[in-house]
Design a protein around this motif. Structure first.
Motif, PDB file in Angstrom:
ATOM      1  N   LEU A  74       0.821  -1.216   0.000  1.00 35.94           N
ATOM      2  CA  LEU A  74       0.000   0.000   0.000  1.00 35.94           C
ATOM      3  C   LEU A  74       0.851   1.260   0.000  1.00 35.94           C
ATOM      4  CD1 LEU A  74      -2.740  -1.010   2.573  1.00 35.94           C
ATOM      5  CD2 LEU A  74      -2.927  -0.936   0.077  1.00 35.94           C
ATOM      6  N   MET A  75       2.056   1.168   0.562  1.00 40.82           N
ATOM      7  CA  MET A  75       2.961   2.324   0.610  1.00 40.82           C
ATOM      8  C   MET A  75       3.390   2.775  -0.788  1.00 40.82           C
ATOM      9  SD  MET A  75       3.289   3.611   3.545  1.00 40.82           S
ATOM     10  CE  MET A  75       4.688   4.675   3.186  1.00 40.82           C
ATOM     11  N   ALA A  76       3.204   1.917  -1.783  1.00 41.87           N
ATOM     12  CA  ALA A  76       3.528   2.305  -3.165  1.00 41.87           C
ATOM     13  C   ALA A  76       2.356   3.042  -3.812  1.00 41.87           C
ATOM     14  CB  ALA A  76       3.885   1.059  -3.979  1.00 41.87           C
ATOM     15  N   ARG A  77       1.273   3.225  -3.073  1.00 39.20           N
ATOM     16  CA  ARG A  77       0.035   3.798  -3.605  1.00 39.20           C
ATOM     17  C   ARG A  77      -0.371   3.114  -4.910  1.00 39.20           C
ATOM     18  NH1 ARG A  77      -1.737  10.118  -3.405  1.00 39.20           N
ATOM     19  NH2 ARG A  77      -1.583   9.927  -1.173  1.00 39.20           N
ATOM     20  N   PRO A  78      -0.634   1.798  -4.814  1.00 35.74           N
ATOM     21  CA  PRO A  78      -0.896   1.014  -6.021  1.00 35.74           C
ATOM     22  C   PRO A  78      -2.245   1.313  -6.656  1.00 35.74           C
ATOM     23  CG  PRO A  78      -1.316  -0.298  -4.076  1.00 35.74           C
ATOM     24  CD  PRO A  78      -0.751   1.004  -3.587  1.00 35.74           C
ATOM     25  N   ARG A  79      -2.313   1.096  -7.957  1.00 40.75           N
ATOM     26  CA  ARG A  79      -3.620   1.148  -8.638  1.00 40.75           C
ATOM     27  C   ARG A  79      -4.234  -0.240  -8.672  1.00 40.75           C
ATOM     28  NH1 ARG A  79      -4.021   3.790 -14.171  1.00 40.75           N
ATOM     29  NH2 ARG A  79      -6.206   3.742 -13.551  1.00 40.75           N
ATOM     30  N   LEU A  80      -3.374  -1.256  -8.630  1.00 37.36           N
ATOM     31  CA  LEU A  80      -3.855  -2.639  -8.644  1.00 37.36           C
ATOM     32  C   LEU A  80      -2.935  -3.472  -7.756  1.00 37.36           C
ATOM     33  CD1 LEU A  80      -5.533  -5.048  -9.889  1.00 37.36           C
ATOM     34  CD2 LEU A  80      -3.786  -5.130 -11.689  1.00 37.36           C
ATOM     35  N   VAL A  81      -3.539  -4.222  -6.826  1.00 35.52           N
ATOM     36  CA  VAL A  81      -2.749  -5.122  -5.984  1.00 35.52           C
ATOM     37  C   VAL A  81      -3.010  -6.559  -6.424  1.00 35.52           C
ATOM     38  CG1 VAL A  81      -2.395  -6.005  -3.644  1.00 35.52           C
ATOM     39  CG2 VAL A  81      -2.727  -3.560  -4.009  1.00 35.52           C
ATOM     40  N   LEU A  82      -1.930  -7.284  -6.656  1.00 37.36           N
ATOM     41  CA  LEU A  82      -2.007  -8.707  -6.980  1.00 37.36           C
ATOM     42  C   LEU A  82      -1.652  -9.449  -5.694  1.00 37.36           C
ATOM     43  CD1 LEU A  82       0.112  -8.485 -10.279  1.00 37.36           C
ATOM     44  CD2 LEU A  82      -2.396  -8.410 -10.087  1.00 37.36           C
ATOM     45  N   LEU A  83      -2.666  -9.991  -5.039  1.00 41.76           N
ATOM     46  CA  LEU A  83      -2.487 -10.538  -3.687  1.00 41.76           C
ATOM     47  C   LEU A  83      -2.487 -12.060  -3.737  1.00 41.76           C
ATOM     48  CD1 LEU A  83      -2.326  -9.831  -0.681  1.00 41.76           C
ATOM     49  CD2 LEU A  83      -4.789  -9.455  -0.689  1.00 41.76           C
ATOM     50  N   ASP A  84      -1.328 -12.657  -3.442  1.00 38.24           N
ATOM     51  CA  ASP A  84      -1.169 -14.109  -3.624  1.00 38.24           C
ATOM     52  C   ASP A  84      -1.288 -14.880  -2.308  1.00 38.24           C
ATOM     53  OD1 ASP A  84      -0.693 -16.563  -4.731  1.00 38.24           O
ATOM     54  OD2 ASP A  84       1.189 -16.014  -5.712  1.00 38.24           O
ATOM     55  N   GLU A  85      -2.390 -15.573  -2.146  1.00 34.27           N
ATOM     56  CA  GLU A  85      -2.649 -16.464  -1.011  1.00 34.27           C
ATOM     57  C   GLU A  85      -2.334 -15.868   0.362  1.00 34.27           C
ATOM     58  OE1 GLU A  85      -2.915 -20.402  -1.259  1.00 34.27           O
ATOM     59  OE2 GLU A  85      -2.159 -20.672  -3.306  1.00 34.27           O
ATOM     60  N   PRO A  86      -2.998 -14.756   0.700  1.00 33.57           N
ATOM     61  CA  PRO A  86      -2.726 -14.159   2.002  1.00 33.57           C
ATOM     62  C   PRO A  86      -3.107 -15.062   3.173  1.00 33.57           C
ATOM     63  CG  PRO A  86      -4.639 -13.123   0.966  1.00 33.57           C
ATOM     64  CD  PRO A  86      -3.989 -13.989  -0.068  1.00 33.57           C
ATOM     65  N   SER A  87      -3.976 -16.051   2.958  1.00 30.56           N
ATOM     66  CA  SER A  87      -4.427 -16.891   4.077  1.00 30.56           C
ATOM     67  C   SER A  87      -3.480 -18.051   4.374  1.00 30.56           C
ATOM     68  CB  SER A  87      -5.822 -17.455   3.779  1.00 30.56           C
ATOM     69  OG  SER A  87      -5.728 -18.559   2.907  1.00 30.56           O
ATOM     70  N   LEU A  88      -2.491 -18.245   3.495  1.00 30.18           N
ATOM     71  CA  LEU A  88      -1.641 -19.437   3.583  1.00 30.18           C
ATOM     72  C   LEU A  88      -1.001 -19.605   4.970  1.00 30.18           C
ATOM     73  CD1 LEU A  88      -0.926 -21.542   1.342  1.00 30.18           C
ATOM     74  CD2 LEU A  88       1.302 -20.436   1.216  1.00 30.18           C
ATOM     75  N   GLY A  89      -1.291 -20.728   5.611  1.00 26.76           N
ATOM     76  CA  GLY A  89      -0.655 -21.077   6.880  1.00 26.76           C
ATOM     77  C   GLY A  89      -1.127 -20.299   8.087  1.00 26.76           C
ATOM     78  N   LEU A  90      -2.212 -19.521   7.943  1.00 28.45           N
ATOM     79  CA  LEU A  90      -2.671 -18.734   9.082  1.00 28.45           C
ATOM     80  C   LEU A  90      -3.901 -19.374   9.735  1.00 28.45           C
ATOM     81  CD1 LEU A  90      -2.359 -15.095   7.687  1.00 28.45           C
ATOM     82  CD2 LEU A  90      -0.659 -16.469   8.898  1.00 28.45           C
ATOM     83  N   SER A  91      -4.074 -19.084  11.021  1.00 28.88           N
ATOM     84  CA  SER A  91      -5.237 -19.608  11.740  1.00 28.88           C
ATOM     85  C   SER A  91      -6.500 -18.941  11.200  1.00 28.88           C
ATOM     86  CB  SER A  91      -5.110 -19.306  13.225  1.00 28.88           C
ATOM     87  OG  SER A  91      -5.256 -17.910  13.431  1.00 28.88           O
ATOM     88  N   PRO A  92      -7.661 -19.615  11.332  1.00 30.97           N
ATOM     89  CA  PRO A  92      -8.916 -19.023  10.849  1.00 30.97           C
ATOM     90  C   PRO A  92      -9.171 -17.631  11.421  1.00 30.97           C
ATOM     91  CG  PRO A  92      -9.263 -21.310  11.469  1.00 30.97           C
ATOM     92  CD  PRO A  92      -7.843 -20.973  11.848  1.00 30.97           C
ATOM     93  N   ARG A  93      -8.782 -17.408  12.662  1.00 30.31           N
ATOM     94  CA  ARG A  93      -9.016 -16.108  13.276  1.00 30.31           C
ATOM     95  C   ARG A  93      -8.196 -15.014  12.580  1.00 30.31           C
ATOM     96  NH1 ARG A  93      -6.903 -12.967  17.221  1.00 30.31           N
ATOM     97  NH2 ARG A  93      -5.119 -14.346  17.372  1.00 30.31           N
TER      98      ARG A  93
END
Ligand SMILES: Nc1ncnc2c1ncn2[C@@H]1O[C@H](COP(=O)(O)OP(=O)(O)O)[C@@H](O)[C@H]1O
Ligand SMILES: [Mg+2]
Length: 238
Positions: free
Chosen positions: A152-171
């Motif tokens: 976000l610090m790059a002030r993006p116009r488009l973010v390509l977000l790759d598997e942010p949930s990987l290995g994290l708890s449901p919470r």
């Protein structure tokens, strides 16, 4: 209105392994679009095609109406397409603050970057508490937050977000997706979201594509896919 990102019949391969064949998708400005599919389906390859890290063999990639499939990777980033890679690539020995500032290193508008720093931290209060801590000491969830905040610090116009949930708890997954949803609603952030976790992704996105063996097998409005029997059985496990 033309979509912010459009892939037209994209094929890509690694040597003789064809990873994508005839993939077409679009991401309208201000929306979250999900790209779902099992491990090895070609999700990361699709993002890497947009970032120009994987060459296109056939097809076209349009960003804001301009064909970018022959551009150098740095030029794509320079136009505001920022990838958040899977696997948490942070600078472990640098502080959280330094990691965040790295996200803005291409910017010349120092004042705006400083105000973005404050604005971004409002979404990630946990990071504000840990600004001076080495990034390598953060938990997995905090590292994922740092990656998103850095993008976000790059002030993006488009973010390509790759598997942010990987290995994290449901919470933690819920926490991160709540932030993603807020960023989309409040900042109108446009996101192409890659996930194996179809249920969380369908809950935040407006439209979704499901990749199978490098081809789009199913697509539709996320709400419609959530209600679809085949999708429920195959991808949502219910
Ligand atoms: N660097 C690479 N070299 C060779 N094959 C690769 C490489 N990266 C990915 N692949 C292959 O391409 C296919 C798609 O991979 P990928 O896009 O990483 O899938 P996903 O992100 O959906 O798990 C897989 O069969 C994978 O083994
Ligand atoms: Mg992947």
């Amino acid at each position: 209105m033309a979509p912010l990102l459009e892939l037209r019949s994209i094929s890509a391969s690694y040597g003789r392994i064809q990873a994508l064949s005839g993939v077409s998708l679009s991401v309208p400005e201000g929306e979250i679009v999900s790209l779902l599919g099992a491990n090895g389906a070609g999700k990361t390859t699709t993002l890497n095609v947009v970032s120009r890290l994987v060459p296109v063999t056939v097809g076209s990639v349009l960003f804001d109406g301009t064909a970018i499939e022959r551009w150098a990777p740095h030029k794509v980033v320079g136009h505001g397409v920022v990838q958040v890679p899977e696997g948490r690539e942070i600078f472990h020995d640098m502080s959280v603050r330094e990691n965040l500032l790295m996200g803005a290193y291409r910017r010349t508008d120092a004042n705006a970057a400083a105000s973005d720093f404050e604005r971004v931290l409002e979404y990630f209060p946990v990071l504000r508490e840990r600004l001076r801590q080495k990034a390598g000491t953060l938990s997995g969830g905090e590292q994922q937050m740092l990656l998103i905040a850095r993008a976000l610090m790059a002030r993006p116009r488009l973010v390509l977000l790759d598997e942010p949930s990987l290995g994290l708890s449901p919470r933690l997954v819920q926490q991160i997706f709540d932030i993603v949803r807020r960023l989309n609603r409040e900042e109108r952030l446009t996101i192409l979201l890659v996930e194996q976790n179809a249920s969380v992704a369908l809950a935040v996105s407006s439209y979704a594509y499901i990749l199978e063996n490098g081809e789009i097998a199913i697509e539709g409005p996320s709400e419609q896919l959530r209600a679809d029997d085949t999708v429920r059985k195959t991808y949502l496990g219910n």
